[in-house]
Motif scaffolding. Structure first.
Motif, mmCIF file in Angstrom:
data_model
loop_
_atom_site.group_PDB
_atom_site.id
_atom_site.type_symbol
_atom_site.label_atom_id
_atom_site.label_comp_id
_atom_site.label_asym_id
_atom_site.label_seq_id
_atom_site.Cartn_x
_atom_site.Cartn_y
_atom_site.Cartn_z
ATOM 1 N N PHE A 159 0.804 -1.218 0.000
ATOM 2 C CA PHE A 159 0.000 0.000 0.000
ATOM 3 C C PHE A 159 0.843 1.276 0.000
ATOM 4 O O PHE A 159 0.296 2.375 -0.115
ATOM 5 C CB PHE A 159 -0.947 0.001 1.201
ATOM 6 C CG PHE A 159 -1.891 -1.165 1.214
ATOM 7 C CD1 PHE A 159 -2.772 -1.374 0.170
ATOM 8 C CD2 PHE A 159 -1.880 -2.060 2.273
ATOM 9 C CE1 PHE A 159 -3.639 -2.448 0.173
ATOM 10 C CE2 PHE A 159 -2.750 -3.142 2.290
ATOM 11 C CZ PHE A 159 -3.636 -3.338 1.230
ATOM 12 N N ASN A 160 2.149 1.125 0.142
ATOM 13 C CA ASN A 160 3.036 2.292 0.092
ATOM 14 C C ASN A 160 3.591 2.541 -1.305
ATOM 15 O O ASN A 160 4.385 3.463 -1.498
ATOM 16 C CB ASN A 160 4.200 2.103 1.066
ATOM 17 C CG ASN A 160 3.745 2.090 2.509
ATOM 18 O OD1 ASN A 160 2.911 2.894 2.907
ATOM 19 N ND2 ASN A 160 4.276 1.167 3.294
ATOM 20 N N GLU A 161 3.186 1.732 -2.279
ATOM 21 C CA GLU A 161 3.618 1.902 -3.656
ATOM 22 C C GLU A 161 2.435 2.286 -4.528
ATOM 23 O O GLU A 161 1.285 1.923 -4.232
ATOM 24 C CB GLU A 161 4.252 0.612 -4.190
ATOM 25 C CG GLU A 161 5.561 0.230 -3.519
ATOM 26 C CD GLU A 161 6.189 -0.994 -4.163
ATOM 27 O OE1 GLU A 161 5.662 -1.445 -5.207
ATOM 28 O OE2 GLU A 161 7.195 -1.486 -3.623
ATOM 29 N N ALA A 162 2.725 3.002 -5.597
ATOM 30 C CA ALA A 162 1.674 3.357 -6.547
ATOM 31 C C ALA A 162 1.059 2.102 -7.140
ATOM 32 O O ALA A 162 1.765 1.151 -7.467
ATOM 33 C CB ALA A 162 2.250 4.234 -7.660
ATOM 34 N N PHE A 163 -0.259 2.082 -7.253
ATOM 35 C CA PHE A 163 -1.008 0.934 -7.759
ATOM 36 C C PHE A 163 -0.790 -0.316 -6.906
ATOM 37 O O PHE A 163 -1.020 -1.428 -7.378
ATOM 38 C CB PHE A 163 -0.643 0.637 -9.222
ATOM 39 C CG PHE A 163 -0.798 1.813 -10.129
ATOM 40 C CD1 PHE A 163 -2.046 2.269 -10.504
ATOM 41 C CD2 PHE A 163 0.326 2.495 -10.600
ATOM 42 C CE1 PHE A 163 -2.189 3.374 -11.331
ATOM 43 C CE2 PHE A 163 0.197 3.595 -11.430
ATOM 44 C CZ PHE A 163 -1.076 4.038 -11.797
ATOM 45 N N CYS A 164 -0.323 -0.130 -5.691
ATOM 46 C CA CYS A 164 -0.055 -1.241 -4.756
ATOM 47 C C CYS A 164 1.048 -2.158 -5.257
ATOM 48 O O CYS A 164 1.128 -3.322 -4.838
ATOM 49 C CB CYS A 164 -1.322 -2.073 -4.524
ATOM 50 S SG CYS A 164 -2.786 -1.135 -4.079
#
Length: 268
Positions: A159-164
């Motif tokens: 959840f800390n990355e774009a697009f999960c």
């Protein structure tokens, strides 16, 4: 120094997306109003523009808000695996629809400029105009639904990355990932580039031979080529990036690949 830059880069991207999305939404609505008022005068030449504007508007209103939320808060909202699954499918599918629609539209413009009589009957219009565009729009939606939603591989969402992060088929199935890159990105991008370059050459050549109505087709050709240039500029880095990973994974090229990834996504 690099970490400091990366810390405020998401905020910059948030405000940039916000500032650009407002006039983009307004322009899309104005185009829809124009097409509605001119609906009785629309020809086959306008259908590609209508498909691209509609697809871009849907993406702008359904996908971009979540990208802006992520850049503002630095984590994905809502933080659920089902949302991550949907978001990846929708991101890949919507981009694929626009790319394949542009690729077919670039090929179709040759028919509209040089072989317009092929669209003279209703059956031919369905076969050469409606059906190919329908396939171009449905294929990415169905393909990514199968490989992302229905794929039994285990996704590791972050959840800390774009697009999960990225869907699991890209790292669990190298053959499928390679097919996806070649068939769904490289080929359409090459089709757009080759079709539009050849269109310019054919129009100029036949203009000199007085075999084409230059004044009638100049505007349509110029509009398509302008859109095609934007598509190529956007998709070429991703295409080049993927080809490096597959065909030349040396240390020097991986350095280039990682640098390009940082420039494109703003993340390591």
């Amino acid at each position: 120094m690099t970490e400091d830059v990366m810390s405020w880069l998401p905020q910059v991207k948030f405000w940039l997306l916000l500032v650009l999305s407002i006039p983009s939404t307004i322009c899309s609505i104005l185009i829809f109003i124009y097409f509605f008022r001119q609906r009785l005068k629309l020809t086959l030449d306008h259908h590609l523009t209508l498909v691209l504007v509609t697809g871009s508007f849907i993406q702008l209103t359904t996908n971009f808000p979540f990208i802006m939320i992520y850049n503002y808060f630095n984590f994905v909202i809502p933080t659920t695996t089902s949302f991550c699954l949907w978001w990846n499918w929708w991101e890949y599918a919507s981009n694929g629809v626009l790319l394949f629609a542009m690729a077919w539209g670039s090929i179709e413009r040759h028919l509209l400029v040089f072989s317009r009589t092929i669209m003279i009957t209703r059956r031919k219009r369905i076969f050469f105009h409606v059906l190919p565009m329908l396939i171009a729009c449905l294929y990415p939606v169905m393909f990514y639904f199968i490989v992302i939603i229905l794929n039994p591989c285990q996704n590791q969402w972050n959840f800390n990355e774009a697009f999960c992060g990225i869907p699991c088929y890209l790292f669990s199935n190298p053959v499928l990932a390679t097919y996806d890159l070649i068939a769904d990105i490289v080929v359409p991008v090459l089709v757009v580039a080759i079709a539009n370059v050849s269109l310019i050459i054919r129009v100029i050549w036949q203009k000199r031979q007085h075999q084409v109505s230059w004044h009638r087709q100049r505007k349509l050709t110029r509009q398509l080529v302008t859109i095609a240039i934007l598509y190529i500029l956007f998709w070429f880095p991703l295409t080049f990036n993927g080809l490096i990973l597959i065909f030349a994974p040396t240390l020097s090229l991986l350095f280039i690949q990682n640098s390009m990834s940082i420039l494109i996504t703003g993340q390591k």
